[in-house]
Design a protein around this motif. Structure first.
Motif, short mmCIF file in Angstrom:
data_model
loop_
_atom_site.label_atom_id
_atom_site.label_comp_id
_atom_site.label_asym_id
_atom_site.label_seq_id
_atom_site.Cartn_x
_atom_site.Cartn_y
_atom_site.Cartn_z
N PRO A 168 0.84 -1.21 0.00
CA PRO A 168 0.00 0.00 0.00
C PRO A 168 0.86 1.24 0.00
O PRO A 168 1.78 1.37 0.79
CB PRO A 168 -0.80 -0.13 1.30
N LEU A 169 0.61 2.08 -0.97
CA LEU A 169 1.36 3.32 -1.13
C LEU A 169 0.43 4.50 -0.95
O LEU A 169 -0.78 4.43 -1.26
CB LEU A 169 2.01 3.40 -2.51
N PRO A 170 0.92 5.57 -0.46
CA PRO A 170 0.08 6.75 -0.29
C PRO A 170 -0.30 7.35 -1.63
O PRO A 170 0.46 7.28 -2.60
CB PRO A 170 0.97 7.69 0.53
N GLN A 171 -1.47 7.87 -1.70
CA GLN A 171 -1.98 8.46 -2.93
C GLN A 171 -1.39 9.83 -3.20
O GLN A 171 -1.41 10.32 -4.31
CB GLN A 171 -3.52 8.56 -2.87
N SER A 172 -0.88 10.42 -2.20
CA SER A 172 -0.31 11.76 -2.37
C SER A 172 0.84 11.95 -1.42
O SER A 172 0.93 11.26 -0.41
CB SER A 172 -1.38 12.82 -2.13
N LEU A 173 1.71 12.78 -1.79
CA LEU A 173 2.87 13.12 -0.98
C LEU A 173 2.74 14.58 -0.56
O LEU A 173 3.18 15.49 -1.27
CB LEU A 173 4.17 12.90 -1.77
N PRO A 174 2.11 14.82 0.59
CA PRO A 174 1.86 16.21 0.95
C PRO A 174 3.13 16.98 1.24
O PRO A 174 3.25 18.14 0.91
CB PRO A 174 0.98 16.09 2.19
N SER A 175 4.10 16.31 1.87
CA SER A 175 5.32 17.04 2.20
C SER A 175 6.46 16.05 2.31
O SER A 175 6.26 14.83 2.40
CB SER A 175 5.14 17.80 3.53
N GLU A 176 7.66 16.60 2.30
CA GLU A 176 8.87 15.75 2.37
C GLU A 176 8.98 15.10 3.72
O GLU A 176 9.38 13.95 3.84
CB GLU A 176 10.09 16.61 2.08
N HIS A 180 6.61 8.26 6.49
CA HIS A 180 5.92 7.10 5.92
C HIS A 180 6.92 6.03 5.50
O HIS A 180 6.71 4.82 5.70
CB HIS A 180 5.10 7.56 4.72
N GLN A 181 8.03 6.46 4.90
CA GLN A 181 9.04 5.49 4.50
C GLN A 181 9.65 4.78 5.71
O GLN A 181 9.92 3.58 5.68
CB GLN A 181 10.15 6.21 3.72
N GLN A 182 9.87 5.52 6.80
CA GLN A 182 10.41 4.88 8.01
C GLN A 182 9.44 3.85 8.56
O GLN A 182 9.83 2.76 8.99
CB GLN A 182 10.72 5.94 9.07
N GLU A 183 8.13 4.21 8.56
CA GLU A 183 7.12 3.25 9.04
C GLU A 183 7.11 2.00 8.16
O GLU A 183 7.05 0.87 8.66
CB GLU A 183 5.75 3.91 9.06
N GLU A 184 7.17 2.24 6.82
CA GLU A 184 7.20 1.08 5.91
C GLU A 184 8.45 0.24 6.14
O GLU A 184 8.41 -1.00 6.11
CB GLU A 184 7.13 1.57 4.47
N LEU A 185 9.56 0.94 6.35
CA LEU A 185 10.81 0.19 6.58
C LEU A 185 10.75 -0.63 7.85
O LEU A 185 11.19 -1.79 7.89
CB LEU A 185 11.98 1.18 6.65
N SER A 186 10.16 -0.05 8.91
CA SER A 186 10.03 -0.81 10.16
C SER A 186 9.09 -2.00 10.00
O SER A 186 9.37 -3.11 10.48
CB SER A 186 9.54 0.10 11.29
N SER A 187 7.97 -1.76 9.25
CA SER A 187 7.04 -2.90 9.02
C SER A 187 7.71 -3.98 8.18
O SER A 187 7.56 -5.18 8.42
CB SER A 187 5.77 -2.39 8.34
N LEU A 188 8.50 -3.54 7.17
CA LEU A 188 9.21 -4.53 6.34
C LEU A 188 10.25 -5.31 7.16
O LEU A 188 10.45 -6.51 6.97
CB LEU A 188 9.89 -3.83 5.17
N GLN A 189 10.91 -4.60 8.07
CA GLN A 189 11.88 -5.29 8.93
C GLN A 189 11.19 -6.31 9.82
O GLN A 189 11.69 -7.41 10.03
CB GLN A 189 12.64 -4.27 9.77
#
Length: 589
Positions: free
Chosen positions: A279-287, A293-302
């Protein structure tokens, strides 16, 4: 004697330390005589010479003991001349020359020890020269241009390297904490997951981990680039460039494709994981939100990775357990198959026996006939075998004898070959030693002054040899003349005795008792014979006195050469020193 002294000093320089200014035995002092004798004794008999000192002690009693020990050691190795402590303490030139000649003749010719020592010294000098040349050839560098020396001697401490010192301690503690934490995390990961992968910790495991991380980042970048292109974001081009950069290193992802069953299982699992939609976000509101979000995904992937690794470990353990169980079951099946085969054979035998029971008598007669036929056949075969066996035994014995003779010949040839190998080894070692000696002599020859020609030494040696030959010829001539004179003297003495006897008999026959003139003639004859005997005895006494005078003159010359006066003065000084030592000892007592 000069040539003899040069030869002696040259030989002594090979085994000991003789000063260069000493070129004659006359210049040898008592200390130098003791050192030379002990050096020769250590080469001739190491066990005998090791316990002897190379210098004279200060005390007179100790000097006398050392002199007696040296005299006894020289007599033990076969010296037959007169020898005592006075030879070393109050040395005379002839005695020392005779002793040194004996010791030099006793030295082993071309001994391994002297050659090894000379070879070692030569190699040592050459090594020192080569090392010095190498050191001189290396360019000089200042101390601050050498890395190790710079860090050890010139680099200031950490507290002096920066201007803002209050933050030094916290920075060092933070760096140390980070290094310790990284090391602990690596040890924990390797002990839990790395050991089960059966890979090396510093190459294969790290490379595989890096490849998996690169694949995941590449999948995330591809998904992010696709979503950015769909939404029309400006960062799509940047993500595409970054994705192309990662694709340039994708060849390393296939470096560990071949491996164990665990590797293929893990690869399949990670392939499924990469193929699963994320699941990817539909929009990138800010950097900042994107990074979060990437850190959360990385932790979930780990977490998923850890779960998958634990599942793989559990499956691997179960697979190993089932493999062991399968092997045990296969062993049991093979064992039971062998037992069934044995029982089947037993049943077949019993079945045939049961088939023969209804006609037992007939079958028994058949079996007996078959046994008799087999026995007769065995006897005929045994007779035929005996006919063939005898020549075969003879042939076997003959071949064994031939083999024995060949073995003896081969053993003799083998012993000859071994002896030849030993001789070759000895000859090789001797050749090496001679080659080293040759090189040393060549180097010594090169170091010698080149203005001295060899022909001069050769001419000098030939002159010495010719002089010796002339002296021998003169000695033989004098001996032959002496023998001729002695023979002539003996002939004349015998002739004189015979003439006197004949004359005495002739005069006595003319009746010397009655004729006065004959009696006077006989008296005069007897007086003449007595005077002649006295004259001959006087001449012989004169010759013996002249010989004694000559011997005394030679003894006087030898005593003058023995430095008798100087030795007497030294003896008096030593006597005073001994009396002083005795008085000191008496006072102590």
């Amino acid at each position: 004697m000069e040539e003899v002294d040069k030869i002696l000093i040259h030989a002594l320089k090979q085994v000991g330390d003789v000063p260069e200014e000493v070129d004659s035995v006359k210049l040898f002092s008592s200390e130098l005589v003791v050192e030379a004798v002990v050096s020769c004794l250590r080469v001739i008999d190491p066990g005998l010479g090791q316990g002897l000192p190379t210098s004279l002690p200060p005390g007179m009693s100790a000097r006398f003991r050392v002199g007696m020990s040296l005299a006894q050691a020289c007599q033990d190795i076969g010296y037959k001349g007169e020898l005592g402590y006075q030879t070393f303490l109050y040395s005379s030139e002839p005695e020392i020359r005779s002793l040194l000649m004996f010791l030099v003749e006793k030295l082993p010719r071309g001994s391994a020890e002297s050659s090894d020592q000379s070879t070692k010294s030569m190699l040592l000098h050459k090594g020192i020269a080569a090392a010095m040349k190498a050191e001189l050839a290396v360019p000089w560098l200042p101390l601050n241009c050498r890395e190790r020396e710079y860090h050890r001697d010139l680099l200031p401490p950490v507290t002096c390297q920066i201007s803002h010192q209050p933050g030094v301690v916290s920075s060092l503690l933070e760096q140390h904490t980070a290094e310790c934490s990284a090391a602990q995390e690596w040890n924990h990961e390797w002990n839990n997951q790395g050991l089960l992968s059966r890979l090396t910790p510093h190459q294969e495991y790290r490379l595989r981990k890096r490849c998996r991380l690169r694949q995941r980042i590449e999948e995330q970048l591809r998904s992010a680039a696709q979503s950015s292109s769909d939404t029309g974001s400006h960062s799509a081009s940047d993500l595409s460039d970054l994705l192309q950069t990662f694709k340039g290193h994708s060849s390393n992802a296939h470096m560990l494709t071949k491996g164990s069953h665990f590797n293929h299982t893990q690869k399949f699992t990670f392939t499924q994981e990469a193929a699963a939609p994320c699941p990817l976000p539909q929009s990138l509101p800010s950097e900042g939100n994107n990074q979060l979000h990437q850190q959360e995904e990385l932790s979930s992937l780990q977490q998923q990775l850890q779960q998958l690794c634990s599942d793989v470990d559990q499956l691997t353990t179960e697979l190993k357990h089932r493999s062991v169980t399968t092997a045990q079951v296969l062993n049991d099946i093979n064992k039971r198959d062998r037992e069934n085969e044995m029982k089947r054979d037993q049943i077949q035998v019993k079945k045939k026996t049961m088939d023969l029971l209804p006609h037992a008598e007939e079958n028994l007669h058949k079996i007996q006939a078959l046994v008799e036929t087999s026995a007769k056949r065995v006897l005929s075969l045994a007779a035929q075998w005996e006919k063939h066996r005898a020549p075969l035994i003879e042939e076997n014995r003959r071949l064994k004898e031939i083999c024995r003779i060949q073995d003896m010949e081969s053993s003799g040839k083998l012993s000859e070959i071994r002896s030849l190998h030993d001789k070759i080894t000895v000859c090789t070692e001797e050749a090496k030693k001679k080659e080293e000696t040759y090189k040393q002599l060549v180097s010594e020859l090169e170091s010698l002054p080149q203005d001295v020609s060899r022909s001069a030494y050769t001419q000098r040696i030939l002159e010495i040899v010719s002089n010796i030959k002339k002296q021998k010829e003169e000695i033989f001539k004098i001996l032959s003349d002496t023998k001729e004179l002695q023979k002539e003297i003996n002939n004349l003495t015998g002739k004189l005795d015979r003439t006197f006897a004949v004359t005495d008999e002739l005069i006595f026959k003319q009746d010397a008792k009655r004729d006065e003139s004959v009696r006077k003639s006989y008296k005069h004859l007897a007086a003449l014979h007595e005077n002649c005997n006295q004259l001959i005895q006087t001449i012989e006494d004169t010759g013996s006195i002249l010989r004694e005078i000559r011997d005394l003159e030679e003894q006087i010359e030898s005593e003058n050469g023995n430095k008798t006066v100087a030795n007497l003065e030294r003896i008096l000084e030593d006597y005073k020193a001994i009396r002083q030592e005795n008085s000191v000892l008496a006072a102590k007592v």
